[in-house]
Design a protein around this motif. Structure first.
Motif, PDB file in Angstrom:
ATOM      1  N   ALA A  50     -22.947  -1.428   2.871  1.00 22.12           N
ATOM      2  CA  ALA A  50     -21.637  -1.284   2.203  1.00 22.12           C
ATOM      3  C   ALA A  50     -21.354   0.150   1.732  1.00 22.12           C
ATOM      4  CB  ALA A  50     -21.579  -2.226   0.994  1.00 22.12           C
ATOM      5  N   LYS A  51     -22.418   0.900   1.472  1.00 21.33           N
ATOM      6  CA  LYS A  51     -22.270   2.186   0.781  1.00 21.33           C
ATOM      7  C   LYS A  51     -21.334   3.168   1.485  1.00 21.33           C
ATOM      8  CE  LYS A  51     -25.030   5.789  -1.471  1.00 21.33           C
ATOM      9  NZ  LYS A  51     -23.969   6.752  -1.451  1.00 21.33           N
ATOM     10  N   SER A  52     -21.463   3.274   2.795  1.00 22.16           N
ATOM     11  CA  SER A  52     -20.667   4.291   3.504  1.00 22.16           C
ATOM     12  C   SER A  52     -19.172   3.985   3.380  1.00 22.16           C
ATOM     13  CB  SER A  52     -21.080   4.381   4.965  1.00 22.16           C
ATOM     14  OG  SER A  52     -20.848   3.134   5.569  1.00 22.16           O
ATOM     15  N   TYR A  53     -18.812   2.716   3.369  1.00 25.15           N
ATOM     16  CA  TYR A  53     -17.395   2.339   3.218  1.00 25.15           C
ATOM     17  C   TYR A  53     -16.923   2.668   1.800  1.00 25.15           C
ATOM     18  CZ  TYR A  53     -18.248  -0.382   7.456  1.00 25.15           C
ATOM     19  OH  TYR A  53     -18.580  -0.771   8.721  1.00 25.15           O
ATOM     20  N   ILE A  54     -17.726   2.254   0.836  1.00 24.05           N
ATOM     21  CA  ILE A  54     -17.323   2.401  -0.572  1.00 24.05           C
ATOM     22  C   ILE A  54     -17.164   3.881  -0.926  1.00 24.05           C
ATOM     23  CG2 ILE A  54     -18.107   2.020  -2.960  1.00 24.05           C
ATOM     24  CD1 ILE A  54     -19.274  -0.633  -1.979  1.00 24.05           C
ATOM     25  N   ASP A  55     -18.087   4.701  -0.460  1.00 20.73           N
ATOM     26  CA  ASP A  55     -18.027   6.134  -0.781  1.00 20.73           C
ATOM     27  C   ASP A  55     -16.772   6.788  -0.233  1.00 20.73           C
ATOM     28  OD1 ASP A  55     -20.326   5.992  -2.211  1.00 20.73           O
ATOM     29  OD2 ASP A  55     -21.618   6.942  -0.709  1.00 20.73           O
ATOM     30  N   LYS A  56     -16.223   6.244   0.844  1.00 19.79           N
ATOM     31  CA  LYS A  56     -14.994   6.814   1.416  1.00 19.79           C
ATOM     32  C   LYS A  56     -13.744   6.153   0.861  1.00 19.79           C
ATOM     33  CE  LYS A  56     -16.988   7.363   5.944  1.00 19.79           C
ATOM     34  NZ  LYS A  56     -17.613   6.309   6.486  1.00 19.79           N
ATOM     35  N   GLY A  57     -13.927   5.127   0.044  1.00 16.39           N
ATOM     36  CA  GLY A  57     -12.754   4.426  -0.496  1.00 16.39           C
ATOM     37  C   GLY A  57     -12.168   3.445   0.502  1.00 16.39           C
ATOM     38  N   GLN A  58     -12.979   3.062   1.505  1.00 18.78           N
ATOM     39  CA  GLN A  58     -12.507   2.071   2.490  1.00 18.78           C
ATOM     40  C   GLN A  58     -13.018   0.684   2.109  1.00 18.78           C
ATOM     41  OE1 GLN A  58     -14.334   3.614   6.009  1.00 18.78           O
ATOM     42  NE2 GLN A  58     -12.858   5.280   6.227  1.00 18.78           N
ATOM     43  N   GLY A  86     -11.183  -8.254  -7.653  1.00 17.73           N
ATOM     44  CA  GLY A  86     -11.410  -7.400  -6.475  1.00 17.73           C
ATOM     45  C   GLY A  86     -11.574  -8.192  -5.197  1.00 17.73           C
ATOM     46  N   PHE A  87     -11.322  -9.465  -5.253  1.00 17.50           N
ATOM     47  CA  PHE A  87     -11.397 -10.357  -4.086  1.00 17.50           C
ATOM     48  C   PHE A  87     -10.351 -11.441  -4.260  1.00 17.50           C
ATOM     49  CE2 PHE A  87     -12.665 -13.842  -1.467  1.00 17.50           C
ATOM     50  CZ  PHE A  87     -13.272 -13.278  -0.378  1.00 17.50           C
ATOM     51  N   PRO A  88      -9.568 -11.820  -3.259  1.00 17.10           N
ATOM     52  CA  PRO A  88      -9.525 -11.265  -1.912  1.00 17.10           C
ATOM     53  C   PRO A  88      -8.762  -9.945  -1.857  1.00 17.10           C
ATOM     54  CG  PRO A  88      -7.867 -12.988  -2.139  1.00 17.10           C
ATOM     55  CD  PRO A  88      -8.631 -12.947  -3.430  1.00 17.10           C
ATOM     56  N   ARG A  89      -9.065  -9.152  -0.833  1.00 17.74           N
ATOM     57  CA  ARG A  89      -8.369  -7.880  -0.624  1.00 17.74           C
ATOM     58  C   ARG A  89      -7.691  -7.827   0.738  1.00 17.74           C
ATOM     59  NH1 ARG A  89     -11.861  -4.781  -4.486  1.00 17.74           N
ATOM     60  NH2 ARG A  89     -11.057  -2.686  -4.731  1.00 17.74           N
ATOM     61  N   THR A  90      -7.895  -8.813   1.569  1.00 17.55           N
ATOM     62  CA  THR A  90      -7.210  -8.885   2.878  1.00 17.55           C
ATOM     63  C   THR A  90      -6.778 -10.332   3.084  1.00 17.55           C
ATOM     64  OG1 THR A  90      -9.211  -9.499   4.106  1.00 17.55           O
ATOM     65  CG2 THR A  90      -8.762  -7.140   3.896  1.00 17.55           C
ATOM     66  N   GLU A  91      -5.877 -10.511   4.061  1.00 18.90           N
ATOM     67  CA  GLU A  91      -5.418 -11.866   4.338  1.00 18.90           C
ATOM     68  C   GLU A  91      -6.568 -12.737   4.866  1.00 18.90           C
ATOM     69  OE1 GLU A  91      -1.609 -11.807   6.143  1.00 18.90           O
ATOM     70  OE2 GLU A  91      -1.589 -13.989   6.396  1.00 18.90           O
ATOM     71  N   THR A  92      -7.450 -12.136   5.649  1.00 16.96           N
ATOM     72  CA  THR A  92      -8.610 -12.893   6.154  1.00 16.96           C
ATOM     73  C   THR A  92      -9.461 -13.396   4.982  1.00 16.96           C
ATOM     74  OG1 THR A  92      -8.615 -11.506   8.113  1.00 16.96           O
ATOM     75  CG2 THR A  92     -10.639 -12.725   7.672  1.00 16.96           C
ATOM     76  N   ILE A 143      -9.872   8.507  -4.507  1.00 16.66           N
ATOM     77  CA  ILE A 143      -9.041   7.635  -5.353  1.00 16.66           C
ATOM     78  C   ILE A 143      -7.721   7.345  -4.643  1.00 16.66           C
ATOM     79  CG2 ILE A 143      -7.651   7.582  -7.465  1.00 16.66           C
ATOM     80  CD1 ILE A 143      -9.937   9.036  -8.886  1.00 16.66           C
ATOM     81  N   ARG A 144      -7.103   8.414  -4.128  1.00 17.27           N
ATOM     82  CA  ARG A 144      -5.806   8.218  -3.452  1.00 17.27           C
ATOM     83  C   ARG A 144      -5.975   7.338  -2.216  1.00 17.27           C
ATOM     84  NH1 ARG A 144      -1.686  10.452  -6.026  1.00 17.27           N
ATOM     85  NH2 ARG A 144      -2.192  12.185  -7.402  1.00 17.27           N
ATOM     86  N   ASN A 145      -7.114   7.489  -1.531  1.00 16.76           N
ATOM     87  CA  ASN A 145      -7.350   6.633  -0.360  1.00 16.76           C
ATOM     88  C   ASN A 145      -7.490   5.173  -0.784  1.00 16.76           C
ATOM     89  OD1 ASN A 145      -7.675   6.317   2.467  1.00 16.76           O
ATOM     90  ND2 ASN A 145      -9.830   5.881   2.095  1.00 16.76           N
ATOM     91  N   ARG A 146      -8.165   4.920  -1.911  1.00 20.95           N
ATOM     92  CA  ARG A 146      -8.321   3.535  -2.378  1.00 20.95           C
ATOM     93  C   ARG A 146      -6.952   2.928  -2.690  1.00 20.95           C
ATOM     94  NH1 ARG A 146     -12.097   4.779  -7.098  1.00 20.95           N
ATOM     95  NH2 ARG A 146     -11.871   2.601  -7.682  1.00 20.95           N
ATOM     96  N   ILE A 147      -6.079   3.743  -3.276  1.00 24.66           N
ATOM     97  CA  ILE A 147      -4.741   3.228  -3.604  1.00 24.66           C
ATOM     98  C   ILE A 147      -3.952   2.980  -2.312  1.00 24.66           C
ATOM     99  CG2 ILE A 147      -2.561   3.773  -4.782  1.00 24.66           C
ATOM    100  CD1 ILE A 147      -4.325   5.289  -6.882  1.00 24.66           C
ATOM    101  N   LYS A 148      -4.111   3.891  -1.346  1.00 22.53           N
ATOM    102  CA  LYS A 148      -3.430   3.710  -0.051  1.00 22.53           C
ATOM    103  C   LYS A 148      -3.917   2.430   0.630  1.00 22.53           C
ATOM    104  CE  LYS A 148      -2.506   6.055   4.351  1.00 22.53           C
ATOM    105  NZ  LYS A 148      -2.705   4.866   5.148  1.00 22.53           N
ATOM    106  N   VAL A 149      -5.225   2.229   0.653  1.00 20.11           N
ATOM    107  CA  VAL A 149      -5.798   1.016   1.264  1.00 20.11           C
ATOM    108  C   VAL A 149      -5.228  -0.222   0.566  1.00 20.11           C
ATOM    109  CG1 VAL A 149      -7.954  -0.314   1.518  1.00 20.11           C
ATOM    110  CG2 VAL A 149      -7.923   2.121   2.105  1.00 20.11           C
ATOM    111  N   ALA A 155      -1.864  -5.311  -0.798  1.00 20.06           N
ATOM    112  CA  ALA A 155      -0.639  -5.656  -1.535  1.00 20.06           C
ATOM    113  C   ALA A 155       0.105  -6.855  -0.933  1.00 20.06           C
ATOM    114  CB  ALA A 155       0.277  -4.434  -1.620  1.00 20.06           C
ATOM    115  N   ILE A 156      -0.031  -7.058   0.385  1.00 17.47           N
ATOM    116  CA  ILE A 156       0.631  -8.206   1.055  1.00 17.47           C
ATOM    117  C   ILE A 156       0.206  -9.550   0.467  1.00 17.47           C
ATOM    118  CG2 ILE A 156       1.239  -7.393   3.388  1.00 17.47           C
ATOM    119  CD1 ILE A 156      -1.699  -8.838   3.932  1.00 17.47           C
ATOM    120  N   LEU A 157      -0.917  -9.565  -0.221  1.00 17.22           N
ATOM    121  CA  LEU A 157      -1.384 -10.846  -0.777  1.00 17.22           C
ATOM    122  C   LEU A 157      -0.469 -11.342  -1.893  1.00 17.22           C
ATOM    123  CD1 LEU A 157      -5.246 -10.384  -0.748  1.00 17.22           C
ATOM    124  CD2 LEU A 157      -3.790 -11.548   0.904  1.00 17.22           C
TER     125      LEU A 157
END
Ligand code: AMP
Length: 192
Positions: A50-58, A86-92, A143-149, A155-157
């Protein structure tokens, strides 16, 4: 059982409020971000993946996150209910949560969103980064990437739960006590 999804962008105050509400309503608080950070700290296989995703804000891939969430729920068979933070974050993930809770004879009773403007979020997260020790709070780009994601994928949820008449928006700007009070009005109504 009462199951609540506490929703909102990074920095909206979900973790702070969930910590208060879990005691007030005797619910189990599951923060997927906290579970990931615990696993990173303890250098588990899950943490390493998980670390590589989290560090990039993905976002961490759905399958990994969904399996982890289910395992956390299963650890608490006697729970009166859950606050998902912090869950769910996607429609899946939302579909998986619906199906999983349905298999347990329950459901998400409400998504309660903390609504906060973006410029306040960045300010709050940079401030939190001074003490949180979180790499993803320390860098304004991340931070800005996390908000963009959040806007691109999460946000569709709002629509997802609005269509089910289970969405409640709450103003997330104010003192901690004021915001707890606003959330409590919604939760008290659900529990009646
Ligand atoms: P949070 O503590 O909720 O801000 O989450 C911190 C980071 O953990 C996020 O930026 C994601 O990289 C990851 N994460 C937490 N929850 C999820 C989730 N439901 N789906 C995918 N990634 C997640």
């Amino acid at each position: 059982m009462t199951n609540i999804v506490l929703f909102g962008p990074p920095g909206a105050g979900k973790g702070t409020q969930a910590t208060i509400l879990k005691d007030k309503y005797d619910l189990i608080h599951i923060s997927t971000g906290d579970v990931f950070r615990y696993n990173i700290k303890n250098q588990t296989e899950l943490g390493l993946s998980a670390k590589s995703y989290i560090d990039k804000g993905q976002l961490v891939p759905d399958e990994v996150t969904i399996n982890m969430l289910k395992a956390e729920v299963e650890k608490n068979p006697e729970a009166n209910g859950f606050i998902f933070d912090g869950f769910p974050r996607t429609e899946t993930q939302a579909d998986a949560l619906e199906e999983f809770l349905e298999s347990k004879g329950t459901k998400v009773h409400a998504m309660i969103a903390l609504e906060v403007e973006d410029n306040i979020l960045v300010e709050r997260l940079l401030e939190r980064g001074k003490t949180s020790g979180r790499a993803d709070d320390a860098d304004e780009q991340v931070i800005r990437n996390r908000i963009k994601v959040y806007y691109d994928e999460t946000a569709i949820l709002k629509n997802y739960y609005q269509e089910k008449d289970r969405y409640f928006g709450v103003n997330g700007v104010g003192s901690i006590d004021e915001i707890t009070e606003r959330l409590s009005i919604v939760i008290d109504r659900l529990m009646k």
